[in-house]
Design a protein around this motif. Structure first.
Motif, PDB file in Angstrom:
ATOM      1  N   ASP A 143       0.863  -1.184   0.000  1.00  0.00           N
ATOM      2  CA  ASP A 143       0.000   0.000   0.000  1.00  0.00           C
ATOM      3  C   ASP A 143       0.898   1.233   0.000  1.00  0.00           C
ATOM      4  OD1 ASP A 143      -1.692   2.148   0.628  1.00  0.00           O
ATOM      5  OD2 ASP A 143      -3.019   0.885   1.826  1.00  0.00           O
ATOM      6  N   ASP A 144       0.870   1.996  -1.075  1.00  0.00           N
ATOM      7  CA  ASP A 144       1.763   3.148  -1.203  1.00  0.00           C
ATOM      8  C   ASP A 144       1.517   4.218  -0.142  1.00  0.00           C
ATOM      9  OD1 ASP A 144       2.961   2.009  -3.390  1.00  0.00           O
ATOM     10  OD2 ASP A 144       1.788   3.129  -4.868  1.00  0.00           O
ATOM     11  N   GLU A 145       0.340   4.210   0.463  1.00  0.00           N
ATOM     12  CA  GLU A 145       0.010   5.236   1.449  1.00  0.00           C
ATOM     13  C   GLU A 145       0.207   4.758   2.890  1.00  0.00           C
ATOM     14  OE1 GLU A 145      -0.550   8.291   0.561  1.00  0.00           O
ATOM     15  OE2 GLU A 145      -0.386   7.692  -1.548  1.00  0.00           O
ATOM     16  N   ASN A 146       0.916   3.642   3.069  1.00  0.00           N
ATOM     17  CA  ASN A 146       1.222   3.188   4.427  1.00  0.00           C
ATOM     18  C   ASN A 146       1.961   4.277   5.208  1.00  0.00           C
ATOM     19  OD1 ASN A 146       0.064   0.696   4.337  1.00  0.00           O
ATOM     20  ND2 ASN A 146       1.976  -0.452   4.056  1.00  0.00           N
TER      21      ASN A 146
END
Length: 380
Positions: A204-207
């Motif tokens: 998940d790139d928005e972690n």
């Protein structure tokens, strides 16, 4: 005149899942007592038909759909500047006389129909000059007004090359059937193949910083193989399907040979980038019968740590020689493209059986020119 044009291809593909079953597993078949990689004939025919558009204007090709009525209505609306309701009424009346079973959805047939886009335009031609009058009629009057128009004859003639090549079956109306000029075999690996699994994760790139773990995990099955592919074209049947038009027939043959050789099914292509070019193409022109040479690989080719392709090519050449010497099934023309083996003895053997290696476009040109001569001779 009877003439069969056999197409033999050996092609390596890397880890891929280009044709899967209902469970997502790459298709396989048991041959010679072991599991082989398999690509169904339907998958490669679909890829071939799709590739036709790279060589022929798509407006001259066919389409396979349940929505013939919708497509016809669209053309009527465009030609006659009609509203959707009026166009649909005329289209429904025109096709009503065919009595093809209706599907579960409105304006759809119960099964896919394969027809040419130019044939739809010719259906519009049947009523184009009379559209203003037809629009004013009620449903019963409209059906009576179009009942004697040659709708069946229009759909049953002037076939595009893809319908002429692959044929058409209409269960409700046998007069619309077209005998296929082409047969395509399921592609099989020349060797035993196991299915493997790729375990993958997606982050998940928005972690948030410091947060670990995948946003998604999964598996995809794949296999790699050296495939033997085979198809055959009945030139005489293709010519019959195209009303004896010599130039249309040789153009259809050229497009098929090019598209079938260079096309590739697209299953999981973004994950595996599996598109390769063939390693060997042999086209054999025969007056006796088609000859599928998959028997060359009934005993699976072993790897021995040195690859499989070279041995597959050698076995294919041996099998073609055997078909000629034992059964007398001698091609009248053979044209091939392949990489000449480094081994001088193997290179000489291949040249004797398959002819000298030629560039792809030269192979296609040689076969097409031979087909033209045969057709012109038969027409005299």
């Amino acid at each position: 005149m009877r003439c069969y044009i056999d197409v033999h291809i050996l092609q390596t593909v890397p880890p891929s899942n280009i044709n899967r079953d209902d469970a997502g597993t790459p298709k396989q078949a048991v041959y010679g007592g072991v599991k082989r990689a398999r690509v169904s004939s339907q998958a490669w025919k679909r890829a071939t038909r799709t590739a036709f558009a790279e060589h022929v204007d798509s407006d001259r090709l066919g389409t396979r759909t349940k929505r013939i009525s919708v497509l016809l209505a669209d053309r009527l609306a465009a030609r006659g500047r009609l509203d959707a309701e009026s166009a649909t009424r005329i289209a429904t009346s025109l096709l009503g006389g065919l009595k093809i079973k209706a599907g579960k959805k409105a304006a759809e047939t119960a099964y896919l129909l394969f027809f040419g886009r130019p044939q739809l335009e010719r259906l519009v031609d049947l009523v184009a000059d009379d559209i203003p009058r037809l629009v004013e009629l009620d449903d019963e009057e409209l059906a009576d007004a179009v009942k004697d128009l040659p709708v069946l004859a229009t759909l049953g003639s002037g076939h595009p090359i893809d319908v002429a090549l692959f044929g058409r079956m209409v269960a409700d109306l046998a007069t619309l059937n077209v005998d296929a000029a082409t047969q395509v075999a399921h592609a099989l690996s020349t060797h035993a193949v196991d299915v493997e699994f790729d375990y993958y994760t997606a982050v998940d790139d928005e972690n948030a910083r410091g947060e670990t773990g995948a946003g998604m995990i999964g598996t995809v099955e794949f296999q790699s193989a050296t495939l033997y592919r085979f198809a055959t074209v009945g030139l005489h049947q293709l010519a019959e399907n195209l009303a004896g038009d010599v130039e249309a027939t040789v153009e259809a043959l050229r497009v098929f040979l090019t598209a079938f050789t260079t096309s590739m099914p697209t299953g999981h292509q973004n994950s595996f980038a599996h598109r390769t070019v063939p390693n060997l193409l042999t086209v054999a022109v025969r007056a006796d019968q088609p000859v599928n040479l998959v028997s060359a690989f009934e005993k699976p080719v072993p790897s021995r740590g040195q690859g499989i392709l070279a041995e597959s090519v050698a076995r294919f050449g041996d099998e073609m020689r055997t078909a000629t010497s034992l059964w007398g099934l001698r091609p009248e023309l053979v044209a091939s493209t392949y990489r000449t083996p480094d081994d001088a003895s193997r290179a000489q053997t291949l040249t004797e059986v398959l002819g000298p290696a030629r560039p792809f476009d030269m192979v296609i040109g040689t076969v097409v020119d031979d087909a033209r001569r045969r057709l012109e001779s038969a027409a005299r």
